[in-house]
Design a protein around this motif. Structure first.
Motif, short mmCIF file in Angstrom:
data_model
loop_
_atom_site.label_atom_id
_atom_site.label_comp_id
_atom_site.label_asym_id
_atom_site.label_seq_id
_atom_site.Cartn_x
_atom_site.Cartn_y
_atom_site.Cartn_z
N HIS A 45 -12.40 -2.11 -0.25
CA HIS A 45 -10.73 -2.53 -0.24
C HIS A 45 -10.76 -3.97 -0.73
O HIS A 45 -11.38 -4.76 -0.32
CB HIS A 45 -10.35 -2.96 1.50
CG HIS A 45 -8.91 -2.70 1.53
ND1 HIS A 45 -8.26 -3.22 2.88
CD2 HIS A 45 -8.03 -2.26 0.66
CE1 HIS A 45 -7.06 -3.06 2.83
NE2 HIS A 45 -6.86 -2.46 1.56
N TYR A 94 2.98 8.33 7.04
CA TYR A 94 3.09 7.94 5.59
C TYR A 94 2.31 9.12 4.67
O TYR A 94 1.24 9.45 5.22
CB TYR A 94 2.31 6.54 5.40
CG TYR A 94 2.59 5.87 4.14
CD1 TYR A 94 3.90 5.80 3.44
CD2 TYR A 94 1.51 5.79 3.39
CE1 TYR A 94 3.94 5.18 2.24
CE2 TYR A 94 1.65 5.08 2.02
CZ TYR A 94 2.93 4.79 1.61
OH TYR A 94 3.07 4.36 0.33
N PRO A 96 1.26 9.15 1.00
CA PRO A 96 1.19 8.58 -0.31
C PRO A 96 0.43 9.45 -1.36
O PRO A 96 -0.08 10.51 -0.93
CB PRO A 96 0.12 7.42 -0.11
CG PRO A 96 -0.81 7.75 0.99
CD PRO A 96 0.28 8.56 1.88
N GLN A 98 -2.04 10.21 -4.32
CA GLN A 98 -3.32 9.69 -4.92
C GLN A 98 -3.36 9.32 -6.30
O GLN A 98 -3.10 10.23 -7.10
CB GLN A 98 -4.55 10.45 -4.38
CG GLN A 98 -5.85 9.94 -5.23
CD GLN A 98 -7.24 10.60 -4.71
OE1 GLN A 98 -6.77 11.78 -4.16
NE2 GLN A 98 -8.46 10.10 -4.84
N ARG A 107 -9.28 1.52 -2.44
CA ARG A 107 -9.24 1.55 -1.13
C ARG A 107 -10.46 2.38 -0.55
O ARG A 107 -10.54 2.58 0.64
CB ARG A 107 -8.02 2.78 -0.79
CG ARG A 107 -6.84 1.85 -0.93
CD ARG A 107 -5.48 2.87 -0.91
NE ARG A 107 -4.40 2.07 -0.89
CZ ARG A 107 -3.50 1.76 -1.91
NH1 ARG A 107 -4.00 2.20 -3.09
NH2 ARG A 107 -2.46 1.07 -2.03
N ASN A 153 -4.26 -2.97 7.08
CA ASN A 153 -3.28 -1.76 6.69
C ASN A 153 -4.17 -1.45 5.43
O ASN A 153 -4.25 -2.10 4.39
CB ASN A 153 -2.07 -2.15 6.53
CG ASN A 153 -1.20 -1.40 7.49
OD1 ASN A 153 -1.80 -1.52 8.64
ND2 ASN A 153 0.00 -1.22 7.29
N TRP A 155 -2.71 0.73 3.43
CA TRP A 155 -1.61 0.95 2.38
C TRP A 155 -0.70 0.05 2.99
O TRP A 155 -0.07 0.25 4.14
CB TRP A 155 -1.00 2.50 2.57
CG TRP A 155 -1.79 3.51 2.04
CD1 TRP A 155 -2.74 4.30 2.48
CD2 TRP A 155 -1.76 3.88 0.51
NE1 TRP A 155 -3.44 4.91 1.60
CE2 TRP A 155 -2.83 4.94 0.26
CE3 TRP A 155 -0.81 3.47 -0.50
CZ2 TRP A 155 -2.99 5.42 -0.80
CZ3 TRP A 155 -1.05 4.08 -1.81
CH2 TRP A 155 -2.12 5.11 -1.88
N ASP A 156 -0.38 -1.16 2.11
CA ASP A 156 0.76 -1.87 2.51
C ASP A 156 1.97 -1.50 2.70
O ASP A 156 2.81 -2.04 3.59
CB ASP A 156 0.80 -3.00 1.39
CG ASP A 156 -0.38 -3.85 1.05
OD1 ASP A 156 -1.52 -3.75 1.38
OD2 ASP A 156 -0.69 -4.08 -0.31
N GLN A 157 2.29 -0.28 1.84
CA GLN A 157 3.81 0.23 2.42
C GLN A 157 3.92 0.99 3.73
O GLN A 157 5.19 1.01 4.28
CB GLN A 157 4.21 1.17 1.34
CG GLN A 157 4.03 0.88 -0.07
CD GLN A 157 2.77 0.91 -0.63
OE1 GLN A 157 1.52 0.76 -0.17
NE2 GLN A 157 2.56 1.14 -1.97
N ASN A 161 -1.87 2.51 10.18
CA ASN A 161 -2.95 3.37 9.72
C ASN A 161 -2.97 4.74 10.06
O ASN A 161 -3.71 5.42 9.60
CB ASN A 161 -4.20 2.70 9.66
CG ASN A 161 -4.75 1.57 8.90
OD1 ASN A 161 -4.31 1.36 7.84
ND2 ASN A 161 -5.20 0.52 9.56
N TYR A 324 -7.20 7.91 0.97
CA TYR A 324 -6.13 8.63 0.48
C TYR A 324 -6.13 10.16 1.13
O TYR A 324 -7.13 10.46 1.71
CB TYR A 324 -6.53 8.87 -1.33
CG TYR A 324 -6.45 7.41 -2.14
CD1 TYR A 324 -5.38 6.92 -2.49
CD2 TYR A 324 -7.82 7.15 -2.30
CE1 TYR A 324 -5.66 5.85 -3.00
CE2 TYR A 324 -8.02 5.75 -3.06
CZ TYR A 324 -6.76 5.32 -3.55
OH TYR A 324 -6.93 4.32 -4.54
#
Length: 771
Positions: A45, A94, A96, A98, A107, A153, A155-157, A161, A324
């Motif tokens: 990370h 969430y 996302p 990849q 990540r 986290n 993913w920041d968005q 988790n 991911y």
């Protein structure tokens, strides 16, 4: 030699594999072909502060150095998770994409940072080492800590988790059932992360045909049409502008059913450079960047009546989906919530599965995909409950078996048929269960402790519809254009067996074509034990279509009504007479240039499709182990299996599937674990020096029998037979180990049950006794 359905025909494809004449992606070479190397993150990370590719770009032979910023400038999209569950509106989960190459941060160890393309492979590798990447280190998070308050986290968005959560069952009804239970058995266990380690690493070769301008991507994939559609979408090209070829593929196990950034990158580089580009993973790359399997932490409770009958099951499972979401990341969590019933009548189930982001490689389906983990949980619970309630291990299972069919499970599936008790009884007899005490005494005379373990299993098989084509040549030979994909299953033999019987042909008159998106309208590939259920059934429909069309031609040729024509062993005959024409004669006539009635069309072919509904293959395994108390070393000395795979197309290939899946199940029980350091997320088992793979010497003698109960859900009566060992072997082996450890009072041993874990279980109890 007979070569029809049910005959033990040796695989025709094996000759080319064993003589080195198989054709894999990495075997392919084209003029002006360049080679690609992926620069991967050494950190679990970290934020990417800068990438300096100046020295790499100036290195000898280098043609391109591409980064995430280049992908963004070229408008590349991200890889989607297509198996993401439908969730309520407003859910805070969430989903996302990849990225093809990491642009903002990495990540997991092995994440893709840059692509180098050069004239020679070693030039690309040397240049990749000259790329200077500045990282800002970030705290890594593993499954044990990912859902804790304040965890870093991935993913920041995202708010947490938690990628998504699935829930099945009525929590209130479950609570009431537990309230009236005479006994509750509790269990917490971890099913470790595994690498599939197919014999052939992933590989991709991309190029553009200068004549028609279309692209071709050769990929070691289980699902070439899936690759075509997603890669085309990510690159922004029309699907018909891309041809995907999956030639011989050396093992898949679900891992090669996923779509990977390397497939996109290779085609992207070929498009930019206007020349062929090839990439092939090294083993360490595969271990670090292929999708992994398993990796669950489970808390489970079983409520039982005083007589040992199951009242309810309550399960909460955290599943590590990695950094991911892979293409099918939702499949293992989904299967985790629906697969606990197995062979047992469990009236009520409440299951919660939490798909959790961590700083590890993405999770994907792996031979069973959540079903072996569920089988392990229910079998461990029942075995533990029997010991706690002082009920015989076999009797406990017998009391809870499903006996009436069709059976609607608490998970929402309907079992159409099965004879679970007969399978159990056959396995007990095959293993000589009653004679175990004598074998244990013999082992003890040699200074070894012997244990015996039992496990039943029943997994859902079949998934999605399939389409198959049969084309008869003017000479009467037959081409099968199949939507499935064989990467070790033996389709070239078994599908030919089936069609040779249905159409009355010699086996060598049938040729299979697969893995080329230009040769068939569409196909879904091979996964989830679906090839025979969906593909084989669709092939039967196609064969029936050939016969139907052939009858029309034969009726015209023999000047009779179509209703008067029968088809038997390759011959169209006027019923009750000796007037007949062969399939080859009909085929030759069907291509006649003039004189055919227009309503008959041109040529002889058939197209079939089948919805591929669920079936429920099942079985029982009994394992015996010997362990050395002083060292904890354990050896599986015998394994007996009885399986209901429905109608058996070829017993040799079924045995092969059983033996291969047992090897994988044994590996997960005793050896295999992908280990990430908890504090840093560093991959500690990145090669075969550290990741334990089973060898031939680890395999026990296997005695197996078939107890076939044909299903009526498909025209062949097949159920599937590829996942038995993954589902049955791990709990049977662990139960045998625990039985051997009875003198030391051990009630559990972690997976994998390595000599160290067993030795610790023994010495822990001996220390307690000493104090």
């Amino acid at each position: 030699m007979n070569s029809g359905i049910g005959d033990p025909v040796r695989r025709v494809e094996d000759e080319r594999f064993l003589t080195g004449r198989g054709r894999y992606v990495d075997d392919m070479a084209l003029p002006r072909m360049a080679y690609a190397c992926v620069l991967r993150s050494p950190h679990a990370h970290a934020r990417i502060v800068s990438i300096d590719k100046t020295a790499a770009a100036a290195s000898p032979g280098v043609l391109a150095v591409l980064t995430g910023e280049d992908a963004i400038r070229d408008g590349l999209g991200g890889l989607p998770c297509q198996a993401f569950p439908a969730l309520p509106a407003g859910s805070r989960f969430y989903r996302p994409l990849q990225p093809v190459l990491a642009a903002d941060k990495v990540r997991h160890v092995g994440d893709r940072v840059a692509l180098v393309v050069a004239e020679k492979l070693m030039q690309a590798k040397d240049a990749a080492e000259r790329i200077e990447v500045e990282y800002e280190m970030l705290p890594a998070v593993m499954l044990a800590d990912a859902l804790a308050p304040g965890a870093p986290n991935v993913w920041d968005q995202a708010q947490t988790n938690l990628a998504f959560q699935l829930e099945r069952g009525d929590a209130k009804a479950i609570a009431q059932a537990f309230g009236r239970a005479a006994h509750v058995t509790k269990l917490e266990l971890r099913y470790p992360r595994a690498a599939s380690n197919a014999m052939e690493p992933r590989s991709a070769l991309a190029y553009r045909d200068p004549l028609d301008g279309r692209y071709t991507l050769c990929s070691s994939s289980q699902c070439p049409w899936h690759v075509r559609d997603i890669v085309a979408a990510v690159l922004g090209i029309a699907p018909l502008s891309l041809r995907v070829i999956a030639p011989d593929v050396g093992g898949g196990f679900g891992t090669k059913a996923m779509i990977y950034p390397e497939e996109v990158m290779t085609l992207w580089a070929a498009r930019r450079l206007e020349r062929p580009v090839k990439w092939t993973a090294e083993r360490s790359e595969s271990i670090a960047s292929d999708t992994h399997g398993r990796d669950q932490i489970t808390q489970a409770e079983l409520a039982l009546a005083a007589d040992g009958r199951i009242l309810a099951l309550r399960v909460a499972v955290a599943i590590n989906v990695g950094g991911y979401l892979s293409t099918s990341a939702g499949v293992p969590p989904h299967n985790a919530t629906i697969s606990y019933t197995s062979t047992y009548d469990v009236p009520l189930i409440h299951a919660v599965a939490r798909a959790t982001f961590t700083n590890t490689a993405p999770l994907g389906p792996y031979r069973g995909s959540g079903k072996p983990e569920a089988s392990f949980v229910i079998e461990r619970l029942i075995d533990k409950a029997a010991r706690e309630m002082d009920i015989d291990l076999v009797e406990m299972r017998r009391r809870n078996l499903i006996r009436t069919f069709p059976y609607s499970s608490a998970s929402g599936y309907v079992y159409d048929c099965g004879e679970f008790e007969q399978v159990l009884d056959k396995t007990l007899a095959l293993a000589d269960w009653s004679g175990f005490a004598a074998r244990r005494a013999q082992s003890e005379r040699a200074g070894l402790r012997r244990g015996i373990g039992l496990a039943l299993h029943c997994q859902r098989a079949g998934n999605q519809s399939e389409r198959m084509e049969i084309r008869v040549t003017p000479a009467g030979s037959v081409a099968l254009h199949v939507g499935t994909h064989s990467h070790g299953q033996g389709h070239e033999t078994v599908f030919a067996q089936m069609v040779s019987q249905w159409l009355g042909l010699a086996l060598d008159q049938v040729k299979l074509f697969q893995g080329d998106t230009d040769k068939l309208l569409y196909g879904r590939g091979t996964f989830a034990q679906r090839s025979m259920i969906a593909g084989g059934s669709a092939l039967k429909v196609a064969a029936d279509d050939v016969v139907k069309k052939g009858k029309r031609f034969a009726a015209w040729m023999l000047e009779v009504s179509e209703l008067d024509i029968e088809f038997v062993k390759g011959v169209f005959r006027v019923q009750g007479t000796d007037r007949q024409v062969t399939l080859a004669e009909v085929a030759q006539k069907s291509y006649q240039g003039v004189g055919l009635p227009p309503e008959l069309g041109v040529g002889l072919d058939g197209v079939g499709s089948h919805p591929g509904p669920n079936t429920f293959p099942n079985g029982c395994m009994i394992c015996e182990v010997e362990l050395e108390p002083d060292t904890g070393k354990v050896r599986v000395v015998a394994l007996c299996a009885v399986d209901d795979a429905g109608v058996v197309m070829n017993p040799l290939t079924l045995d092969g599937q059983l033996h291969g899946s047992i090897a994988q199940g044994l590996g997960e029980a005793l050896l295999e674990e992908l280990v990430y350091e908890r504090e840093t997320g560093q991959l500690l088992t990145g090669s075969f020096m550290d990741y334990g793979m089973p060898r031939a010497s680890d395999m026990p003698p296997i005695r197996s029998e078939v107890h076939a109960v044909p299903t009526k859900s498909n025209p062949l009566g097949v159920k599937g037979g590829a996942e038995a060992g993954n589902a049955g072997a791990p709990p049977a082996i662990v139960h045998a180990i625990l039985d051997a450890l009875t003198p030391w009072g051990a009630t559990d041993v972690p997976l994998p049950a390595t000599p160290e874990q067993i030795w610790r279980a023994i010495t822990r109890q001996e220390r307690r006794r000493a104090h």
